[in-house]
Design a protein around this motif. Structure first.
Motif, PDB file in Angstrom:
ATOM      1  N   TRP A   1      -2.939  -4.484  -9.742  1.00  0.00           N
ATOM      2  CA  TRP A   1      -3.041  -3.153  -9.134  1.00  0.00           C
ATOM      3  C   TRP A   1      -2.093  -2.150  -9.774  1.00  0.00           C
ATOM      4  O   TRP A   1      -2.269  -0.954  -9.636  1.00  0.00           O
ATOM      5  CB  TRP A   1      -2.793  -3.228  -7.638  1.00  0.00           C
ATOM      6  CG  TRP A   1      -3.866  -3.983  -6.901  1.00  0.00           C
ATOM      7  CD1 TRP A   1      -5.098  -4.335  -7.374  1.00  0.00           C
ATOM      8  CD2 TRP A   1      -3.811  -4.485  -5.574  1.00  0.00           C
ATOM      9  NE1 TRP A   1      -5.809  -5.027  -6.422  1.00  0.00           N
ATOM     10  CE2 TRP A   1      -5.030  -5.134  -5.302  1.00  0.00           C
ATOM     11  CE3 TRP A   1      -2.835  -4.467  -4.589  1.00  0.00           C
ATOM     12  CZ2 TRP A   1      -5.314  -5.728  -4.080  1.00  0.00           C
ATOM     13  CZ3 TRP A   1      -3.110  -5.066  -3.368  1.00  0.00           C
ATOM     14  CH2 TRP A   1      -4.339  -5.681  -3.113  1.00  0.00           C
TER      15      TRP A   1
ATOM     16  N   HIS B   1       0.822  -1.208   0.000  1.00  0.00           N
ATOM     17  CA  HIS B   1       0.000   0.000   0.000  1.00  0.00           C
ATOM     18  C   HIS B   1       0.859   1.262   0.000  1.00  0.00           C
ATOM     19  O   HIS B   1       0.471   2.284  -0.572  1.00  0.00           O
ATOM     20  CB  HIS B   1      -0.973  -0.027   1.177  1.00  0.00           C
ATOM     21  CG  HIS B   1      -2.001  -1.100   1.010  1.00  0.00           C
ATOM     22  ND1 HIS B   1      -1.893  -2.316   1.636  1.00  0.00           N
ATOM     23  CD2 HIS B   1      -3.118  -1.148   0.246  1.00  0.00           C
ATOM     24  CE1 HIS B   1      -2.920  -3.068   1.274  1.00  0.00           C
ATOM     25  NE2 HIS B   1      -3.675  -2.386   0.430  1.00  0.00           N
TER      26      HIS B   1
ATOM     27  N   LEU C   1       1.774   1.633  -3.572  1.00  0.00           N
ATOM     28  CA  LEU C   1       0.612   2.143  -4.306  1.00  0.00           C
ATOM     29  C   LEU C   1       0.447   3.646  -4.083  1.00  0.00           C
ATOM     30  O   LEU C   1       0.133   4.383  -5.014  1.00  0.00           O
ATOM     31  CB  LEU C   1      -0.662   1.408  -3.886  1.00  0.00           C
ATOM     32  CG  LEU C   1      -0.821  -0.019  -4.381  1.00  0.00           C
ATOM     33  CD1 LEU C   1      -2.066  -0.665  -3.770  1.00  0.00           C
ATOM     34  CD2 LEU C   1      -0.882  -0.082  -5.903  1.00  0.00           C
ATOM     35  N   GLY C   2       0.660   4.085  -2.848  1.00  0.00           N
ATOM     36  CA  GLY C   2       0.543   5.509  -2.557  1.00  0.00           C
ATOM     37  C   GLY C   2       1.514   6.343  -3.368  1.00  0.00           C
ATOM     38  O   GLY C   2       1.159   7.401  -3.900  1.00  0.00           O
TER      39      GLY C   2
ATOM     40  N   GLU D   1      -6.643   1.275 -12.345  1.00  0.00           N
ATOM     41  CA  GLU D   1      -7.880   1.663 -11.641  1.00  0.00           C
ATOM     42  C   GLU D   1      -8.136   0.722 -10.460  1.00  0.00           C
ATOM     43  O   GLU D   1      -8.571   1.161  -9.398  1.00  0.00           O
ATOM     44  CB  GLU D   1      -9.078   1.668 -12.603  1.00  0.00           C
ATOM     45  CG  GLU D   1      -9.051   2.815 -13.589  1.00  0.00           C
ATOM     46  CD  GLU D   1      -9.045   4.189 -12.918  1.00  0.00           C
ATOM     47  OE1 GLU D   1      -9.788   4.403 -11.945  1.00  0.00           O
ATOM     48  OE2 GLU D   1      -8.254   5.051 -13.370  1.00  0.00           O
TER      49      GLU D   1
ATOM     50  N   SER E   1       3.116   1.823 -13.115  1.00  0.00           N
ATOM     51  CA  SER E   1       2.045   2.806 -12.937  1.00  0.00           C
ATOM     52  C   SER E   1       0.829   2.100 -12.351  1.00  0.00           C
ATOM     53  O   SER E   1       0.653   0.886 -12.497  1.00  0.00           O
ATOM     54  CB  SER E   1       1.701   3.482 -14.257  1.00  0.00           C
ATOM     55  OG  SER E   1       1.303   2.533 -15.220  1.00  0.00           O
ATOM     56  N   MET E   2       0.007   2.874 -11.696  1.00  0.00           N
ATOM     57  CA  MET E   2      -1.147   2.340 -10.993  1.00  0.00           C
ATOM     58  C   MET E   2      -2.323   2.136 -11.949  1.00  0.00           C
ATOM     59  O   MET E   2      -2.543   2.935 -12.854  1.00  0.00           O
ATOM     60  CB  MET E   2      -1.536   3.306  -9.876  1.00  0.00           C
ATOM     61  CG  MET E   2      -2.653   2.818  -9.002  1.00  0.00           C
ATOM     62  SD  MET E   2      -3.047   4.046  -7.753  1.00  0.00           S
ATOM     63  CE  MET E   2      -2.165   3.373  -6.393  1.00  0.00           C
TER      64      MET E   2
ATOM     65  N   LEU F   1      -6.057   1.129  -2.997  1.00  0.00           N
ATOM     66  CA  LEU F   1      -5.446   2.137  -2.134  1.00  0.00           C
ATOM     67  C   LEU F   1      -6.518   2.896  -1.350  1.00  0.00           C
ATOM     68  O   LEU F   1      -6.377   3.084  -0.134  1.00  0.00           O
ATOM     69  CB  LEU F   1      -4.593   3.110  -2.951  1.00  0.00           C
ATOM     70  CG  LEU F   1      -3.913   4.216  -2.147  1.00  0.00           C
ATOM     71  CD1 LEU F   1      -2.934   3.631  -1.117  1.00  0.00           C
ATOM     72  CD2 LEU F   1      -3.197   5.190  -3.076  1.00  0.00           C
TER      73      LEU F   1
ATOM     74  N   GLN G   1       0.559   6.328  -7.071  1.00  0.00           N
ATOM     75  CA  GLN G   1      -0.613   7.168  -7.318  1.00  0.00           C
ATOM     76  C   GLN G   1      -0.165   8.568  -7.743  1.00  0.00           C
ATOM     77  O   GLN G   1      -0.820   9.227  -8.540  1.00  0.00           O
ATOM     78  CB  GLN G   1      -1.451   7.262  -6.047  1.00  0.00           C
ATOM     79  CG  GLN G   1      -2.507   8.335  -6.066  1.00  0.00           C
ATOM     80  CD  GLN G   1      -3.071   8.543  -4.685  1.00  0.00           C
ATOM     81  OE1 GLN G   1      -3.729   7.670  -4.172  1.00  0.00           O
ATOM     82  NE2 GLN G   1      -2.833   9.696  -4.099  1.00  0.00           N
ATOM     83  N   GLN G   2       0.978   9.000  -7.223  1.00  0.00           N
ATOM     84  CA  GLN G   2       1.466  10.345  -7.510  1.00  0.00           C
ATOM     85  C   GLN G   2       2.131  10.443  -8.871  1.00  0.00           C
ATOM     86  O   GLN G   2       2.002  11.452  -9.552  1.00  0.00           O
ATOM     87  CB  GLN G   2       2.423  10.792  -6.402  1.00  0.00           C
ATOM     88  CG  GLN G   2       1.711  10.915  -5.078  1.00  0.00           C
ATOM     89  CD  GLN G   2       2.647  11.069  -3.899  1.00  0.00           C
ATOM     90  OE1 GLN G   2       3.849  10.840  -4.006  1.00  0.00           O
ATOM     91  NE2 GLN G   2       2.092  11.451  -2.766  1.00  0.00           N
TER      92      GLN G   2
ATOM     93  N   LYS H   1      -5.927   1.872  -7.704  1.00  0.00           N
ATOM     94  CA  LYS H   1      -6.485   3.071  -7.052  1.00  0.00           C
ATOM     95  C   LYS H   1      -7.602   2.695  -6.090  1.00  0.00           C
ATOM     96  O   LYS H   1      -7.676   3.215  -4.976  1.00  0.00           O
ATOM     97  CB  LYS H   1      -7.000   4.056  -8.102  1.00  0.00           C
ATOM     98  CG  LYS H   1      -5.908   4.725  -8.885  1.00  0.00           C
ATOM     99  CD  LYS H   1      -6.485   5.636  -9.964  1.00  0.00           C
ATOM    100  CE  LYS H   1      -5.363   6.174 -10.858  1.00  0.00           C
ATOM    101  NZ  LYS H   1      -5.862   6.949 -11.976  1.00  0.00           N
TER     102      LYS H   1
END
Length: 189
Positions: free
Chosen positions: A53, A5, A8-9, A74, A71-72, A80, A12-13, A77
């Motif tokens: 993910w 996680h 993933l955070g 959907e 890259s993330m 997360l 996300q950026q 997201k």
């Protein structure tokens, strides 16, 4: 806390390589909260790809090894967001120094103070590192809300270290005074 996680955070950026995650994110941005070595990061990236993910794109480079850019998705997201909304259990803290102190009555006061002073030195170094962290660390794409959240977390890390330092100084003082009382008691007898 889940390494998955955390990754993933960061993804996300922006899109990143495993190397970017290690050097720009874990080492420079959240080392005061969570550490991860390169092997852990790459194993977790593979698992995140398997879960759907994140995705991995290979960028061909000349004169250098190819880069895997993550890259993330959907689904990532959504995962997360799900994780961010879950309450977290209290962590089980393992503090070797506190266990040592719990059983340290058989040591001399000087030996106990030495342990405490060594820890004080390390904690002062960690506090200094936390105070040098400048946000935002991952670029200028942060919103003021993201900056606010990161600042709150960094403020907590600084306060936690300062509290530990204050406690260590109190403990050193207590041990020093306890030694003075033992000397006074011997003189009275």
């Amino acid at each position: 806390m889940s390494l998955a996680h955390t990754i993933l955070g960061f993804l996300q950026q922006e899109k990143m390589t495993g190397y970017d995650l290690k050097t720009s994110c874990f080492d420079r941005c959240i080392a005061h909260l969570w550490s991860a070595d390169q092997a852990q990061i790459y194993r977790t990236l593979d698992k995140l790809v398997d879960c759907g993910w994140i995705t991995c794109t290979v960028e061909i480079q000349r004169d250098r090894p190819n880069r895997k850019v993550y890259s993330m998705t959907e689904a990532g997201k959504a995962e997360l967001i799900r994780w961010l909304q879950c309450p977290q259990p209290l962590p089980t803290l393992r503090e070797p120094l506190l266990v040592q102190l719990f059983f340290a009555a058989q040591l001399s006061n000087e030996a106990i103070v030495q342990l405490l002073e060594q820890q004080l030195s390390v904690r002062n170094e960690k506090l200094a590192k936390c105070q040098k962290i400048q946000l935002p660390m991952l670029g200028d794409r942060f919103t003021s809300r993201e900056q606010m959240m990161q600042k709150l977390v960094l403020d907590f890390a600084i306060r936690r270290e300062q509290t530990y330092i204050d406690w260590l100084m109190t403990a050193i003082d207590v041990i020093h005074h306890q030694g003075d009382e033992r000397v006074e008691n011997r003189e009275v007898n």
